[in-house]
Scaffold this motif. Structure first.
Motif, PDB file in Angstrom:
ATOM      1  N   LEU A 124       0.826  -1.214   0.000  1.00  0.00           N
ATOM      2  CA  LEU A 124       0.000   0.000   0.000  1.00  0.00           C
ATOM      3  C   LEU A 124       0.855   1.257   0.000  1.00  0.00           C
ATOM      4  CD1 LEU A 124      -2.792  -1.091   2.505  1.00  0.00           C
ATOM      5  CD2 LEU A 124      -2.958  -0.938   0.009  1.00  0.00           C
ATOM      6  N   ASN A 125       1.905   1.276   0.815  1.00  0.00           N
ATOM      7  CA  ASN A 125       2.788   2.449   0.880  1.00  0.00           C
ATOM      8  C   ASN A 125       3.512   2.681  -0.444  1.00  0.00           C
ATOM      9  OD1 ASN A 125       2.081   3.049   3.515  1.00  0.00           O
ATOM     10  ND2 ASN A 125       3.730   1.809   4.377  1.00  0.00           N
ATOM     11  N   ALA A 126       3.916   1.601  -1.120  1.00  0.00           N
ATOM     12  CA  ALA A 126       4.588   1.732  -2.410  1.00  0.00           C
ATOM     13  C   ALA A 126       3.640   2.340  -3.447  1.00  0.00           C
ATOM     14  CB  ALA A 126       5.087   0.373  -2.894  1.00  0.00           C
ATOM     15  N   GLN A 175      -7.279  -0.003   6.457  1.00  0.00           N
ATOM     16  CA  GLN A 175      -6.796   1.352   6.168  1.00  0.00           C
ATOM     17  C   GLN A 175      -7.769   2.086   5.246  1.00  0.00           C
ATOM     18  OE1 GLN A 175      -2.720   1.374   4.859  1.00  0.00           O
ATOM     19  NE2 GLN A 175      -1.997   0.395   6.721  1.00  0.00           N
ATOM     20  N   LYS A 176      -9.059   1.921   5.495  1.00  0.00           N
ATOM     21  CA  LYS A 176     -10.152   2.572   4.759  1.00  0.00           C
ATOM     22  C   LYS A 176     -10.232   2.119   3.301  1.00  0.00           C
ATOM     23  CE  LYS A 176     -10.056   6.550   7.796  1.00  0.00           C
ATOM     24  NZ  LYS A 176      -9.876   7.970   7.933  1.00  0.00           N
ATOM     25  N   ILE A 177      -9.693   0.933   3.006  1.00  0.00           N
ATOM     26  CA  ILE A 177      -9.742   0.364   1.660  1.00  0.00           C
ATOM     27  C   ILE A 177     -10.561  -0.925   1.742  1.00  0.00           C
ATOM     28  CG2 ILE A 177      -8.386  -0.515  -0.275  1.00  0.00           C
ATOM     29  CD1 ILE A 177      -5.986   1.071   0.955  1.00  0.00           C
ATOM     30  N   LYS A 178     -11.524  -1.063   0.834  1.00  0.00           N
ATOM     31  CA  LYS A 178     -12.393  -2.242   0.832  1.00  0.00           C
ATOM     32  C   LYS A 178     -11.584  -3.516   0.630  1.00  0.00           C
ATOM     33  CE  LYS A 178     -16.288   0.193  -1.181  1.00  0.00           C
ATOM     34  NZ  LYS A 178     -17.173   0.308  -2.340  1.00  0.00           N
ATOM     35  N   ILE A 179     -12.040  -4.585   1.305  1.00  0.00           N
ATOM     36  CA  ILE A 179     -11.414  -5.901   1.173  1.00  0.00           C
ATOM     37  C   ILE A 179     -12.373  -6.828   0.444  1.00  0.00           C
ATOM     38  CG2 ILE A 179     -10.655  -7.952   2.426  1.00  0.00           C
ATOM     39  CD1 ILE A 179      -9.740  -6.110   4.665  1.00  0.00           C
ATOM     40  N   LYS A 180     -11.837  -7.573  -0.512  1.00  0.00           N
ATOM     41  CA  LYS A 180     -12.612  -8.605  -1.215  1.00  0.00           C
ATOM     42  C   LYS A 180     -11.844  -9.912  -1.072  1.00  0.00           C
ATOM     43  CE  LYS A 180     -15.140 -10.162  -4.947  1.00  0.00           C
ATOM     44  NZ  LYS A 180     -16.184 -11.002  -4.519  1.00  0.00           N
ATOM     45  N   GLU A 236      -8.063   1.268  -4.218  1.00  0.00           N
ATOM     46  CA  GLU A 236      -9.511   1.233  -4.051  1.00  0.00           C
ATOM     47  C   GLU A 236      -9.993  -0.067  -3.428  1.00  0.00           C
ATOM     48  OE1 GLU A 236     -11.376   1.946  -7.838  1.00  0.00           O
ATOM     49  OE2 GLU A 236     -11.596   4.064  -7.345  1.00  0.00           O
ATOM     50  N   LYS A 237      -9.333  -1.181  -3.754  1.00  0.00           N
ATOM     51  CA  LYS A 237      -9.801  -2.473  -3.281  1.00  0.00           C
ATOM     52  C   LYS A 237      -8.610  -3.407  -3.095  1.00  0.00           C
ATOM     53  CE  LYS A 237     -13.531  -4.089  -5.160  1.00  0.00           C
ATOM     54  NZ  LYS A 237     -14.477  -4.694  -6.113  1.00  0.00           N
ATOM     55  N   ILE A 238      -8.642  -4.175  -2.007  1.00  0.00           N
ATOM     56  CA  ILE A 238      -7.619  -5.173  -1.744  1.00  0.00           C
ATOM     57  C   ILE A 238      -8.236  -6.540  -2.014  1.00  0.00           C
ATOM     58  CG2 ILE A 238      -6.051  -6.165  -0.050  1.00  0.00           C
ATOM     59  CD1 ILE A 238      -6.308  -3.482   1.509  1.00  0.00           C
ATOM     60  N   GLU A 262      -3.519  -8.741  -3.958  1.00  0.00           N
ATOM     61  CA  GLU A 262      -3.474  -7.770  -5.052  1.00  0.00           C
ATOM     62  C   GLU A 262      -4.228  -6.531  -4.621  1.00  0.00           C
ATOM     63  OE1 GLU A 262      -5.019  -7.562  -9.676  1.00  0.00           O
ATOM     64  OE2 GLU A 262      -4.910  -9.496  -8.661  1.00  0.00           O
ATOM     65  N   VAL A 263      -3.735  -5.376  -5.036  1.00  0.00           N
ATOM     66  CA  VAL A 263      -4.389  -4.129  -4.728  1.00  0.00           C
ATOM     67  C   VAL A 263      -4.808  -3.456  -6.039  1.00  0.00           C
ATOM     68  CG1 VAL A 263      -4.183  -1.869  -3.632  1.00  0.00           C
ATOM     69  CG2 VAL A 263      -3.024  -3.844  -2.624  1.00  0.00           C
ATOM     70  N   LYS A 264      -6.096  -3.177  -6.171  1.00  0.00           N
ATOM     71  CA  LYS A 264      -6.616  -2.495  -7.350  1.00  0.00           C
ATOM     72  C   LYS A 264      -6.627  -1.004  -7.061  1.00  0.00           C
ATOM     73  CE  LYS A 264      -7.899  -6.104  -9.809  1.00  0.00           C
ATOM     74  NZ  LYS A 264      -7.428  -6.425 -11.114  1.00  0.00           N
ATOM     75  N   CYS A 265      -6.182  -0.229  -8.040  1.00  0.00           N
ATOM     76  CA  CYS A 265      -6.104   1.224  -7.870  1.00  0.00           C
ATOM     77  C   CYS A 265      -7.065   1.927  -8.819  1.00  0.00           C
ATOM     78  CB  CYS A 265      -4.691   1.712  -8.119  1.00  0.00           C
ATOM     79  SG  CYS A 265      -3.495   1.081  -6.954  1.00  0.00           S
ATOM     80  N   ALA A 266      -7.413   3.161  -8.450  1.00  0.00           N
ATOM     81  CA  ALA A 266      -8.237   4.003  -9.323  1.00  0.00           C
ATOM     82  C   ALA A 266      -7.385   4.397 -10.524  1.00  0.00           C
ATOM     83  CB  ALA A 266      -8.705   5.234  -8.576  1.00  0.00           C
ATOM     84  N   ASP A 267      -8.011   4.462 -11.679  1.00  0.00           N
ATOM     85  CA  ASP A 267      -7.272   4.836 -12.888  1.00  0.00           C
ATOM     86  C   ASP A 267      -6.995   6.304 -12.965  1.00  0.00           C
ATOM     87  OD1 ASP A 267      -7.110   2.245 -13.743  1.00  0.00           O
ATOM     88  OD2 ASP A 267      -9.025   2.340 -14.812  1.00  0.00           O
TER      89      ASP A 267
END
Length: 78
Positions: free
Chosen positions: A13-15, A59-64, A24-26, A73-78
């Motif tokens: 997440l920090n990277a 950390q306020k990021i949704k978990i799936k 946005e989603k983990i 895997e961490v999905k990010c906003a485009d």
């Protein structure tokens, strides 16, 4: 067998944040999620985020939770 820790997730997440990306989603595999729930730091934050397990956050990021055993895997906003 890989072992996933909250520190590894924090590093990912920090990277991403340092590269100006907004997570946005983990996506976490069910076995990796089980291992993370054994980590006191992860457990206290996730369990305290919502009563419904389908709406929990880290950390306020949704978990799936996924069917892949050790996906992390961490999905990010485009």
């Amino acid at each position: 067998m890989p072992i996933v820790t909250a520190n590894e997730l924090d590093d990912i997440l920090n990277a991403l944040i340092s590269k100006n990306k907004k997570p946005e989603k983990i996506l976490i595999g069910y076995k990796a999620y089980s291992e993370l729930m054994n980590d006191r730091k992860f457990l206290s934050e996730v369990a305290g985020s919502a009563m419904d397990p389908n709406k929990r956050k880290y950390q306020k990021i949704k978990i799936k939770v996924t069917q892949d055993e050790y996906q992390l895997e961490v999905k990010c906003a485009d």
